[in-house]
Design a protein around this motif. Structure first.
Motif, PDB file in Angstrom:
ATOM      1  N   ARG A  32       0.838  -1.219   0.000  1.00  0.00           N
ATOM      2  CA  ARG A  32       0.000   0.000   0.000  1.00  0.00           C
ATOM      3  C   ARG A  32       0.864   1.257   0.000  1.00  0.00           C
ATOM      4  NH1 ARG A  32      -3.689  -3.056   2.665  1.00  0.00           N
ATOM      5  NH2 ARG A  32      -2.843  -2.664   4.744  1.00  0.00           N
ATOM      6  N   ARG A  61       2.317   1.613  -3.422  1.00  0.00           N
ATOM      7  CA  ARG A  61       1.318   2.075  -4.390  1.00  0.00           C
ATOM      8  C   ARG A  61       1.091   3.580  -4.234  1.00  0.00           C
ATOM      9  NH1 ARG A  61      -3.906   0.930  -7.130  1.00  0.00           N
ATOM     10  NH2 ARG A  61      -3.702  -1.325  -7.021  1.00  0.00           N
ATOM     11  N   GLU A 103       1.592   6.461  -7.015  1.00  0.00           N
ATOM     12  CA  GLU A 103       0.526   7.394  -7.399  1.00  0.00           C
ATOM     13  C   GLU A 103       0.960   8.844  -7.252  1.00  0.00           C
ATOM     14  OE1 GLU A 103      -2.793   5.867  -5.189  1.00  0.00           O
ATOM     15  OE2 GLU A 103      -3.150   4.279  -6.684  1.00  0.00           O
ATOM     16  N   PHE A 125       0.959  -6.451  -7.848  1.00  0.00           N
ATOM     17  CA  PHE A 125       1.653  -5.164  -7.983  1.00  0.00           C
ATOM     18  C   PHE A 125       2.056  -4.950  -9.445  1.00  0.00           C
ATOM     19  CE2 PHE A 125       5.256  -2.313  -8.078  1.00  0.00           C
ATOM     20  CZ  PHE A 125       4.905  -1.315  -7.174  1.00  0.00           C
ATOM     21  N   VAL A 179      -0.232  -1.953 -10.393  1.00  0.00           N
ATOM     22  CA  VAL A 179       0.411  -0.709  -9.967  1.00  0.00           C
ATOM     23  C   VAL A 179       1.425  -0.235 -11.002  1.00  0.00           C
ATOM     24  CG1 VAL A 179       1.686   0.483  -8.139  1.00  0.00           C
ATOM     25  CG2 VAL A 179       0.066  -1.346  -7.540  1.00  0.00           C
TER      26      VAL A 179
END
Ligand code: ATP
Ligand code: MG
Length: 250
Positions: free
Chosen positions: A187, A190, A194, A208, A212
């Motif tokens: 998390r 990610r 982002e 992933f 991602v």
């Protein structure tokens, strides 16, 4: 942002990297996949100069790493440049590599204070914001041994980020974790992706790689076998070797 041209590396007579080239643009999140022994770690280690490639060129943010030949081997020409380039590349390993005799906060400010020579109070404020971001603010005064593996890895990520790297390199950051702790680290990664961090991630986490990263590179025997978007590779575009590889992950 990161440019690698035709890297070769041998250990003795074993050629582990056989001409690898890679251009990573700003904000690229690249998953590097491949079987054990295919050269993934060696590739990352060559990029941040923990190993020196025998052949090839690496540049970070347009700056070419200067090499000279000495005694028939490639060596970096300029120690200062090596130190600077290393500080521009964050590296997170499978084993968390925190300093066990320092608290989490001390671990995070060590580089900014002692390597970058920045004011301590400013570094502490930034470290606290980073700990908040990776979700372990309450552990700031704890020692690494008192954290779970997932918390230690998040602390290690915060420690890398404290150096304000231009590119983050991850070498199987979740492989040493108990399965229930993998998600909390992914998390954080990610969220970093982002935000636009340029990332090169060696991983066996297919979720992933698929969801991602914007690019997937599959290495086979020291060469790039397949390179493309997750849609391409996990769709119809992957090579037979890639299909076989992902087949092993169910
Ligand atoms: P894994 O998935 O198991 O981590 P990898 O793809 O990261 O594998 P590398 O660690 O890069 O693979 O190793 C590639 C090959 O190079 C292996 O055969 C390994 O034994 C060899 N190798 C790596 N480092 C050294 C070294 N310092 N000396 C000699 N051989 C090495
Ligand atoms: Mg490895």
């Amino acid at each position: 942002r990161l440019s690698v041209r035709n890297i070769r590396k041998s250990f003795g007579t074993h050629e582990v990297l056989r001409g690898i080239s890679l251009e990573a643009r700003d904000g690229d999140v690249i998953s590097l996949l491949g079987a054990s022994g295919s050269g993934k770690s060696t590739f990352l280690r060559c990029i941040n100069l923990l190993e020196i490639a025998d052949h090839g060129e690496i540049s970070v943010d347009g700056e070419l790493i200067q090499m000279v030949e000495r005694g028939g081997r490639n060596v970096p020409a300029n120690r200062r440049q090596v130190d600077r380039i290393r500080s521009e590349l964050g590296m997170v390993f499978q084993s968390f590599n925190l300093w066990s005799h320092m608290t989490i906060l001390e671990n995070i400010i060590e580089g900014p204070v002692h390597v970058l020579k920045r004011p301590r109070a400013e570094c502490i404020a930034e470290a606290e914001a980073l700990l908040e971001k990776v979700g372990i603010a309450e552990k700031r005064h704890a020692y690494p041994a008192h954290l779970s593996g997932g918390q230690q890895q998040r602390a290690a990520i915060a420690r890398s980020l404290a150096m304000k790297p231009k590119v983050m390199l991850f070498d199987e950051p979740t492989s040493a974790l108990d399965p229930e702790l993998v998600g909390e680290v992914l998390r954080v990664m990610r969220a970093l992706a982002e935000e636009g961090m340029t990332m090169l991630v060696v991983t066996h986490e297919m979720s992933f790689a698929r969801n991602v990263s914007n690019r997937v590179i599959f290495m086979k025997s020291g060469e790039i076998d397949s390179d493309g978007s997750p849609e391409e590779l996990f769709g119809q575009g992957g090579s037979p070797s890639f299909r076989q590889f992902i087949g092993n992950f169910g």
